[in-house]
Each structure stands twice: as C-alpha cells, then as structure tokens.
Design a protein around this motif. Structure first.
Motif, PDB file in Angstrom:
ATOM      1  N   PHE A  41       0.855  -1.211  -0.033  1.00  0.00           N
ATOM      2  CA  PHE A  41       0.128  -0.031   0.140  1.00  0.00           C
ATOM      3  C   PHE A  41       1.127   1.042  -0.112  1.00  0.00           C
ATOM      4  CE2 PHE A  41      -2.536   3.434   1.437  1.00  0.00           C
ATOM      5  CZ  PHE A  41      -3.814   3.047   1.416  1.00  0.00           C
ATOM      6  N   TYR A  77       3.309  -1.629   4.181  1.00  0.00           N
ATOM      7  CA  TYR A  77       2.492  -0.131   4.154  1.00  0.00           C
ATOM      8  C   TYR A  77       3.593   0.786   3.952  1.00  0.00           C
ATOM      9  CZ  TYR A  77       0.325   3.979   5.779  1.00  0.00           C
ATOM     10  OH  TYR A  77      -0.151   5.578   5.809  1.00  0.00           O
ATOM     11  N   HIS A  79       4.576   4.506   4.045  1.00  0.00           N
ATOM     12  CA  HIS A  79       3.668   5.767   4.549  1.00  0.00           C
ATOM     13  C   HIS A  79       4.167   6.847   4.095  1.00  0.00           C
ATOM     14  CE1 HIS A  79       1.654   8.196   7.580  1.00  0.00           C
ATOM     15  NE2 HIS A  79       2.878   8.798   8.011  1.00  0.00           N
TER      16      HIS A  79
END
Length: 440
Positions: A41, A77, A79
């Motif tokens: 992600f 993930y 960020h």
C-alpha cells in the motif's frame, strides 16, 4: 470535479492509488520469506482527499482483498507521501477498521509500516483501545527499506520511485548509519546430496543420471497420494522453521516423512521452494522473451506455440517440466474439491517457472507468464504430445517423461484455443495480479 472511484470495483482504470500483489520472480511466488502472499500500500499514490470517494475506495479494497484473505498474507505499508492534502479523516479510518472483520484480520500475519512518522504514533494512540493485543503484535515498524531484507525478498520488491528517493534522503541525513543487512553465508561447495540451490545437471550427476530430482519426485508422490483433494493446495504457507528443517534434511541426504508433520501443505511449499531456488528457472532465461510474446499469438494457435517453445528447452528441463505439469494437470482435474483449477495453479507457479536473468519481472509480465503456465497445465496432453518426435530428446528422457505424466483416464483433451474461461473456475473467478487504482 471528477469523483474518484465512481466505477465498479475491478475496473482497473485508476492512475494514482493502488494496491498490488508483488510479483516475486526467482526468489518467490509473490511471497515473503515465510511463504505468505505480500500486498503493498503506497500512500504516495493517493490522490487529494477531495477528489476521492472514500466509500467507493473501501468497497474497492474489500472487493480485491476478498480474493486473497482465505490464505495467509502480509501487508507492506509505505507511509511516505501521506500529507494534509490526501490524508483521510480519522472517522473514515476508524469505520474502515471496523469494516475489516475477523476474516480479514485472522490471516493477516504481519503489517510492515515503512517510514513511520509522528502521525502514525498519534493514530496508534487513538486506535489502541480498539485494536486487540494479538493484532497489535502483527504491526512492525521499519525506519529504512533495508530493514525489510530480513522479512521479504527485498531484491524483488517493487517500491515506488518516490519512496526510494525518500529513503535515500533519510540515509544521507543520518550519515548512512542504518542497520546492516543480514550477512549472506560465504559460498561453499554443495554437498553430494544437495537438493536445493543447485542446478538440474548437478542433481542428475549426483543421482545416477536420474532426470527427476529426488525432492521433486518425493513431494509429488506424496501430494498425489494424499493431497489432490486438499482445498487451497499450493496456496497456504508453512512455518519457515519447518521448511528450513526439511530443506536441511534433504540436503544432507536424510529421509523425510511428511506424515510426521501432519500438514499436507508443507510438501506443497517444499515443491515451490525447490523450483524457485534453482540457479536458473526451469523454463530457462532463454525462453523468457518468447513466453512473454504468448499474448500476441492468436488464441487458436497458442497451444501450438507453447509446444514450439518447449522444443528449444534442454532435454533435462523438458523432462522435469513435463513431470511437474503432468502432476499439476492432475491437481486441476480435482478442482471441484481442491478449488485449484489451471488458472489458479498458474497464478501460483508462473513466477516459480520463469523469471528474467536481471532484476524482477514487471507487473505487465505476469499476464503472459501466467497464461503460458495455464496453457501448459490445461492442455498438458497436447503441449507435451509425443506424436511428433522432439528434436534432440533422447529415448530415455521421453520414456521418463511418459512415466511421470498422469494417466489419461480416457479423457478427451479440449480443443486447443483460448485459455480456459474464468467461468469454468470452481471458485467462480480467475485470479489476476492484485492491482487497484483510482482514476483521475
């Protein structure tokens, strides 16, 4: 103003936001070091919040994750890139967490947060009362990309350029003082009984000229006897400690009894591990570009083209490939029980059979690689037909391949043409690379 993600889930029209399943090549079938599927992600791909329909975004996420949450998986993930313009509201994050029920959280084995900031710490404080202690232990923070090496096949990880530049900037700010990656043990001569990480020729020479490597024959024999009707065969992961223990036993020439482990998915993981640790892919580096061209071949000619490509394989590779595809063809014929049709098996094995000599396979390469593998499995009898003499293939190899293939059982082969339709899949859908984006 265009409202993002107004189309139905799966339209693939997006440009900025995406989740994609990693396409590990040589070192894994889109898996981490523990054999789990990996999803990334990237916040830097998020469009401005006022241009994104967050309700549709949530539907989009769930729609795609539904295809993978029945097996163990990992999320990475990134960020970096989340800012005041594209940051979702805390209310939306809270409701989203509640939407992802136990089914999604149970098989999520790790959530790696790369480049965390104070915002992450604030979020953790807010969500801590809502998050179970068990789930909280799955969250692991990494300040640098290099720290992922102990957990993922980092060399095959597809990282957005923006994240790479940011990581380099952090390194420069801190004078390059980052944790050293795990050291690779120095090379040593392989054992005479070595099974993993050595060439097919080495295995043949050390096994009295036997074309099918012992570890491959043993695992296939066991799975044929006890695993053909196991649901999700080849989709499940196994304990990395157990897999390494079994590899060590095989490499030392010691017997392995899979009944002692009580899990039919363990030999399935061993089989995949053997393939992806070959120094050269089973389909060879030479055939890589030819295989990528399969999608440009007319549908009715694709099976013939597969047959042609295989004629250029070395004798040993051809025999081993034929043995393996014969077994996977048997697995696909039991798909009403195991839910693993030729398409699903191709998604698992495609990247274990072929990868480029340099770097990782691109996402765009996954489609032809999986299609080629699917054709080998679905049209096994035709692709590996012996009606035409195979140039350069000795009689012994042909005989070995014939012994290794599945019994026809009187089944009439399908007419060569398009790959099997998605509707033919027992689980209702064809697997595809996991790609989500939001349209401009």
């Amino acid at each position: 103003m265009t409202d993002r993600l107004q189309r139905v889930p799966g339209d693939g029209s997006g440009k900025h936001f995406f989740i994609h399943q990693l396409g590990f090549s040589r070192l894994g079938d889109r898996e981490d070091r523990f054999g789990r599927r990996v999803i990334t992600f990237s916040c830097c791909r998020m469009p401005p919040s006022h241009e994104l329909n967050h309700r549709r975004l949530l539907e989009y996420l769930k729609h795609t994750l539904d295809q993978y949450v029945e097996s163990d998986y990992t999320i990475v993930y990134f960020h970096y890139g989340l800012n005041s313009r594209n940051k979702p509201s805390l209310g939306w994050l809270q409701s989203t967490y509640k939407e992802f029920d136990r089914r999604y959280k149970k098989n999520l084995k790790a959530l790696y947060v790369v480049h965390p900031t104070n915002f992450i710490k604030v979020l953790w404080t807010i969500f801590k009362p809502l998050i179970s202690h068990k789930f909280g232990r799955k969250v692991i923070y990494f300040n640098y990309l290099s720290e992922l090496r102990e957990h993922l096949k980092y060399g095959q990880l597809i990282v957005p350029p923006e994240v790479l530049r940011y990581d380099e900037k952090l390194r420069n700010l801190h004078g390059g003082q980052v944790p050293a990656p795990a050291k690779t043990p120095p090379p040593r001569p392989p054992l005479p009984t070595q099974q993993f990480g050595v060439s097919l020729q080495y295995l043949k020479d050390k096994n009295q000229g036997e074309l099918i490597p012992p570890v491959l024959r043993f695992t296939v024999t066991y799975l044929r006897e006890k695993g053909l009707r196991t649901e999700g065969l080849f989709r499940r992961s196994a304990s990395v400690h157990t897999i390494r223990e079994i590899q060590r036993l095989y490499d030392q020439g010691k017997p392995v009894n899979f009944d002692d482990y009580g899990d039919v998915h363990i030999p399935a993981v061993i089989l995949k591990t053997f393939l992806r640790e070959l120094p050269q892919p089973l389909l060879t580096f030479t055939a890589y570009e030819q295989i990528l061209g399969i999608t440009s071949v007319e549908s009715s000619l694709r099976v013939t083209r597969c047959h042609q490509i295989l004629q250029s394989l070395p004798e040993h590779n051809y025999a081993v490939l034929r043995y393996l595809m014969g077994f996977l063809h048997e697995v696909s014929r039991e798909s009403i029980f195991n839910k693993m049709n030729s398409s699903n098996l191709a998604c698992v094995f495609g990247l274990n059979l072929i990868w480029p000599s340099q770097g990782a396979s691109s996402l765009s390469a996954l489609v032809p690689m999986n299609l080629f593998t699917e054709l080998l499995i679905e049209y096994y009898e035709m692709v590996f037909s012996t009606q035409e003499a195979r140039g350069g293939l000795g009689a012994g190899a042909v005989e070995a391949g014939e012994r290794s293939g599945p019994v026809s059982r009187g089944r009439t082969p399908r007419r060569p043409g398009l790959a099997p339709r998605a509707s033919a899949a027992p689980d209702g859908a064809r697997e595809t690379p996991l790609v989500l984006e939001a349209s401009r």
